[in-house]
Scaffold this motif. Structure first.
Motif, PDB file in Angstrom:
ATOM      1  N   HIS A  23       0.848  -1.205   0.000  1.00 53.62           N
ATOM      2  CA  HIS A  23       0.000   0.000   0.000  1.00 53.62           C
ATOM      3  C   HIS A  23       0.884   1.256   0.000  1.00 53.62           C
ATOM      4  N   PRO A  24       0.411   2.336  -0.636  1.00 59.52           N
ATOM      5  CA  PRO A  24       1.230   3.549  -0.802  1.00 59.52           C
ATOM      6  C   PRO A  24       0.986   4.645   0.228  1.00 59.52           C
ATOM      7  N   TYR A  25       0.425   4.315   1.402  1.00 61.18           N
ATOM      8  CA  TYR A  25      -0.058   5.346   2.315  1.00 61.18           C
ATOM      9  C   TYR A  25       0.893   5.733   3.433  1.00 61.18           C
ATOM     10  N   GLY A  26       2.087   5.161   3.478  1.00 61.31           N
ATOM     11  CA  GLY A  26       3.034   5.485   4.533  1.00 61.31           C
ATOM     12  C   GLY A  26       2.944   4.514   5.691  1.00 61.31           C
ATOM     13  N   THR A  40      -8.066   9.618  15.226  1.00 57.93           N
ATOM     14  CA  THR A  40      -6.881   8.907  14.755  1.00 57.93           C
ATOM     15  C   THR A  40      -6.069   8.474  15.963  1.00 57.93           C
ATOM     16  N   GLY A  41      -5.320   7.423  15.808  1.00 58.02           N
ATOM     17  CA  GLY A  41      -4.477   6.941  16.880  1.00 58.02           C
ATOM     18  C   GLY A  41      -5.042   5.734  17.601  1.00 58.02           C
ATOM     19  N   ASP A  42      -6.360   5.528  17.538  1.00 58.49           N
ATOM     20  CA  ASP A  42      -6.964   4.412  18.258  1.00 58.49           C
ATOM     21  C   ASP A  42      -6.824   3.082  17.517  1.00 58.49           C
ATOM     22  N   ASP A  43      -7.073   3.074  16.243  1.00 58.33           N
ATOM     23  CA  ASP A  43      -7.139   1.832  15.473  1.00 58.33           C
ATOM     24  C   ASP A  43      -6.122   1.861  14.329  1.00 58.33           C
ATOM     25  N   LYS A  44      -4.874   1.631  14.694  1.00 57.64           N
ATOM     26  CA  LYS A  44      -3.753   1.700  13.752  1.00 57.64           C
ATOM     27  C   LYS A  44      -3.572   0.360  13.029  1.00 57.64           C
ATOM     28  N   PHE A  45      -3.270   0.419  11.749  1.00 57.32           N
ATOM     29  CA  PHE A  45      -2.933  -0.773  10.987  1.00 57.32           C
ATOM     30  C   PHE A  45      -1.568  -1.290  11.447  1.00 57.32           C
ATOM     31  N   GLU A  73       0.753  10.986   5.696  1.00 57.08           N
ATOM     32  CA  GLU A  73       1.357  11.144   4.373  1.00 57.08           C
ATOM     33  C   GLU A  73       0.332  11.284   3.255  1.00 57.08           C
ATOM     34  N   ALA A  74      -0.742  10.489   3.322  1.00 59.76           N
ATOM     35  CA  ALA A  74      -1.691  10.426   2.206  1.00 59.76           C
ATOM     36  C   ALA A  74      -3.016  11.124   2.479  1.00 59.76           C
ATOM     37  N   GLY A  75      -3.276  11.490   3.730  1.00 64.28           N
ATOM     38  CA  GLY A  75      -4.547  12.120   4.061  1.00 64.28           C
ATOM     39  C   GLY A  75      -5.663  11.093   4.175  1.00 64.28           C
ATOM     40  N   TRP A  76      -6.864  11.463   3.736  1.00 66.31           N
ATOM     41  CA  TRP A  76      -8.034  10.596   3.820  1.00 66.31           C
ATOM     42  C   TRP A  76      -8.050   9.629   2.650  1.00 66.31           C
ATOM     43  N   ILE A  77      -8.359   8.377   2.948  1.00 64.09           N
ATOM     44  CA  ILE A  77      -8.323   7.301   1.956  1.00 64.09           C
ATOM     45  C   ILE A  77      -9.624   6.516   2.058  1.00 64.09           C
ATOM     46  N   ASN A  78     -10.210   6.182   0.922  1.00 71.24           N
ATOM     47  CA  ASN A  78     -11.413   5.361   0.917  1.00 71.24           C
ATOM     48  C   ASN A  78     -11.080   3.908   0.612  1.00 71.24           C
ATOM     49  N   GLU A  79     -11.858   3.006   1.175  1.00 69.21           N
ATOM     50  CA  GLU A  79     -11.737   1.570   0.932  1.00 69.21           C
ATOM     51  C   GLU A  79     -12.618   1.204  -0.257  1.00 69.21           C
ATOM     52  N   GLU A  80     -12.011   0.754  -1.334  1.00 66.50           N
ATOM     53  CA  GLU A  80     -12.754   0.414  -2.549  1.00 66.50           C
ATOM     54  C   GLU A  80     -13.762  -0.703  -2.318  1.00 66.50           C
ATOM     55  N   ASP A  81     -13.497  -1.594  -1.371  1.00 63.85           N
ATOM     56  CA  ASP A  81     -14.367  -2.739  -1.113  1.00 63.85           C
ATOM     57  C   ASP A  81     -15.392  -2.487  -0.014  1.00 63.85           C
ATOM     58  N   ALA A  82     -15.661  -1.222   0.290  1.00 65.73           N
ATOM     59  CA  ALA A  82     -16.669  -0.906   1.307  1.00 65.73           C
ATOM     60  C   ALA A  82     -18.037  -1.405   0.853  1.00 65.73           C
ATOM     61  N   ASP A  83     -18.924  -1.616   1.807  1.00 62.45           N
ATOM     62  CA  ASP A  83     -20.273  -2.082   1.490  1.00 62.45           C
ATOM     63  C   ASP A  83     -21.091  -1.025   0.759  1.00 62.45           C
ATOM     64  N   ASP A  84     -20.804   0.235   1.023  1.00 58.88           N
ATOM     65  CA  ASP A  84     -21.530   1.332   0.399  1.00 58.88           C
ATOM     66  C   ASP A  84     -20.724   2.610   0.608  1.00 58.88           C
TER      67      ASP A  84
END
Length: 99
Positions: A23-26, A40-45, A73-84
């Motif tokens: 992934h390219p998000y840092g 932010t800060g609670d649920d880190k990958f 680094e990348a700001g807000w990112i959307n998940e392409e596989d979201a339900d909606d």
């Protein structure tokens, strides 16, 4: 990618948000949404042994939650596989996960 597992004898669903190794998000990426007050800060990958990055949250079943990923680094990112998807108050798009 999103995986969901209903917890037996519970009204909770374990939702796992997954990013690929390349992934390219840092380094510091978080899932934020109305389930954690968009904090932010609670649920880190975290990098896993299979070389993906993931984070888990426990959510009430039979609900829908708005979320997005965030990185410095990348700001807000959307998940392409979201339900909606739905438009938020800022004119941007939030992802939706249905439990």
């Amino acid at each position: 990618m999103i995986e969901k597992v209903d917890k037996r004898n519970s009204d909770q669903v374990k939702v796992t948000f997954i990013l690929p190794d390349d992934h390219p998000y840092g380094e510091d990426v978080y899932v934020v949404g109305d389930f954690n007050d968009w904090t932010t800060g609670d649920d880190k990958f975290v990098r896993r042994s299979n070389q993906t990055y993931s984070t888990n949250v426990m959510l009430e079943e039979d609900r829908h939650y708005a979320f997005r990923y965030y990185s410095e680094e990348a700001g807000w990112i959307n998940e392409e596989d979201a339900d909606d998807f739905e438009t938020n108050d800022f004119g941007e798009t939030n992802c939706i996960v249905q439990t």
